[in-house]
Design a protein around this motif. Structure first.
Motif, mmCIF file in Angstrom:
data_model
loop_
_atom_site.group_PDB
_atom_site.id
_atom_site.type_symbol
_atom_site.label_atom_id
_atom_site.label_comp_id
_atom_site.label_asym_id
_atom_site.label_seq_id
_atom_site.Cartn_x
_atom_site.Cartn_y
_atom_site.Cartn_z
ATOM 1 N N SER A 93 0.849 -1.189 0.000
ATOM 2 C CA SER A 93 0.000 0.000 0.000
ATOM 3 C C SER A 93 0.882 1.236 0.000
ATOM 4 O O SER A 93 2.110 1.146 0.086
ATOM 5 C CB SER A 93 -0.910 0.007 1.231
ATOM 6 N N GLU A 94 0.236 2.399 -0.044
ATOM 7 C CA GLU A 94 0.969 3.655 0.040
ATOM 8 C C GLU A 94 1.560 3.872 1.431
ATOM 9 O O GLU A 94 2.448 4.710 1.614
ATOM 10 C CB GLU A 94 0.057 4.831 -0.313
ATOM 11 N N THR A 95 1.058 3.121 2.419
ATOM 12 C CA THR A 95 1.557 3.195 3.801
ATOM 13 C C THR A 95 1.947 1.785 4.254
ATOM 14 O O THR A 95 1.214 1.140 5.011
ATOM 15 C CB THR A 95 0.483 3.785 4.731
ATOM 16 N N PRO A 96 3.104 1.282 3.807
ATOM 17 C CA PRO A 96 3.463 -0.133 4.014
ATOM 18 C C PRO A 96 3.577 -0.568 5.463
ATOM 19 O O PRO A 96 3.445 -1.762 5.755
ATOM 20 C CB PRO A 96 4.817 -0.249 3.307
ATOM 21 N N SER A 124 -3.609 -1.774 5.986
ATOM 22 C CA SER A 124 -3.806 -0.753 4.946
ATOM 23 C C SER A 124 -4.009 -1.412 3.580
ATOM 24 O O SER A 124 -3.359 -2.387 3.232
ATOM 25 C CB SER A 124 -2.615 0.203 4.910
ATOM 26 N N GLY A 126 -4.071 -0.972 -0.553
ATOM 27 C CA GLY A 126 -3.318 -0.148 -1.490
ATOM 28 C C GLY A 126 -4.024 0.147 -2.797
ATOM 29 O O GLY A 126 -4.654 -0.739 -3.393
ATOM 30 N N TRP A 127 -3.961 1.389 -3.230
ATOM 31 C CA TRP A 127 -4.362 1.818 -4.560
ATOM 32 C C TRP A 127 -5.793 1.365 -4.883
ATOM 33 O O TRP A 127 -6.710 1.650 -4.132
ATOM 34 C CB TRP A 127 -3.332 1.345 -5.593
ATOM 35 N N ALA A 142 -2.922 -1.761 -8.217
ATOM 36 C CA ALA A 142 -2.395 -2.393 -6.998
ATOM 37 C C ALA A 142 -1.350 -3.447 -7.325
ATOM 38 O O ALA A 142 -0.339 -3.567 -6.618
ATOM 39 C CB ALA A 142 -3.542 -3.008 -6.199
ATOM 40 N N GLU A 162 1.828 -1.337 -8.727
ATOM 41 C CA GLU A 162 2.510 -0.595 -7.674
ATOM 42 C C GLU A 162 3.011 -1.530 -6.576
ATOM 43 O O GLU A 162 4.052 -1.283 -5.962
ATOM 44 C CB GLU A 162 1.574 0.460 -7.080
ATOM 45 N N LEU A 179 6.874 -1.736 -5.219
ATOM 46 C CA LEU A 179 7.228 -1.633 -3.803
ATOM 47 C C LEU A 179 8.062 -2.829 -3.357
ATOM 48 O O LEU A 179 9.072 -2.681 -2.655
ATOM 49 C CB LEU A 179 5.956 -1.524 -2.954
#
Length: 287
Positions: free
Chosen positions: A124-127, A132, A134-135, A171, A174, A178
């Motif tokens: 996610s944008e906040t790993p 959380s 993601g996307w 997702a 990205e 990540l």
């Protein structure tokens, strides 16, 4: 003096030979990626309670050293821990960072490896934020990783296991970016093993991104690198419901940094028409 030297020469030679024998050469490592299918009560005779013993026996029969499992609910984790006490395991439930939701559990043979370090992060944008999403992902997704040291050879490995989203196109793209960044940051140049259900076929943009040689962080698909390929060219079959020629390959083992692939197999076996899971495990041997 010369006679004395000749007398001791065989002893020196034997001594040198003995020292050489004490140095352990690296042994091949058996790696498996296995989506075990979550414990769904609607699966009828394919439900986990009918498969758990077969699944555990397959892992032991194939002498797996490093195992990446996906879709593991907490009760399934406990079932496998009970049946596979020789393995250590890393991972948490993806919904709360504890026991709720599916684990992307990473297992290793305790007798063979020392666990040097381990962890997990969300795709996610906040790993670092537990649970959380993601996307455009439909579900929370997580990756589990470990640094392992072979007790006999002293060789170290970095292993990571994950499960990409089945709906979110962004997702998946990205998420793998990540993962590649985290591998680069965490692996310290060690040989890398990545297992997982990527919900992407070999010709997809996702897998092409993973294996793109122009990217210094890229990984190598073990299937493409192996001199021996066994089994079908698919891994997901939905308990045999998908027509044979329509079944996709979406489960992978990837490698990087000095790992040689010796063999690759898709284990599409059945026992009286009963499958191990709705996915066939992938088995790879590397050194």
């Amino acid at each position: 003096m010369r006679k004395l030297f000749l007398l001791f020469l065989p002893l020196f030679a034997a001594s040198c030979g003995q020292v050489k024998q004490q140095v352990s050469a690296p042994e091949p490592v058996n790696v498996m990626s296995f989506n075990i299918r979550y414990d769904n009560p609607e699966d009828s005779l394919d439900n986990w309670k009918y498969r758990k013993d077969r699944a555990a026996n397959a892992i032991r029969f194939y002498d797996v050293d490093i195992l990446g499992t996906q879709e593991v609910l907490h009760n399934q984790l406990e079932d496998l821990k009970q049946r596979l006490p020789e393995y250590g395991v890393i991972g948490v439930g993806r919904e709360d960072g504890k026991e709720k939701g599916e684990y992307s559990a990473l297992w290793y043979k305790k007798e063979r490896f020392n666990l040097l370090d381990s962890g997990y992060f969300w795709l996610s944008e906040t790993p670092e934020v537990a649970g959380s999403k993601g996307w455009d992902g439909a579900c929370e997704r997580i990756a589990s990783w470990a640094k392992l040291q072979d007790k006999a050879s002293g060789k170290e490995f970095f292993a990571l296991n994950t499960h990409l989203d089945h709906v979110g196109v962004v997702a998946r793209r990205e998420g793998i970016s990540l993962i590649l960044d985290r591998i680069n940051a965490l692996s310290d140049g060690l040989p890398v093993i990545v297992t997982g259900d990527f919900n992407s076929e070999p010709e997809s943009d996702v897998i092409k991104h993973v294996t793109d040689p122009s990217n210094p962080e890229h990984l190598t698909d073990a299937r493409q690198a192996s001199p021996i390929v066994y089994g079908p060219a698919w891994s997901f079959h939905d308990f045999g419901k998908i027509p044979y020629d329509k079944r996709p390959l979406i489960d992978y083992v990837f490698v990087r940094n000095r790992l040689k692939v010796l063999r690759y197999g898709v284990l599409a076996e059945t026992e009286e028409n009963a499958f191990l899971s709705d996915h066939a495990p992938i088995l790879v041997t590397v050194e």
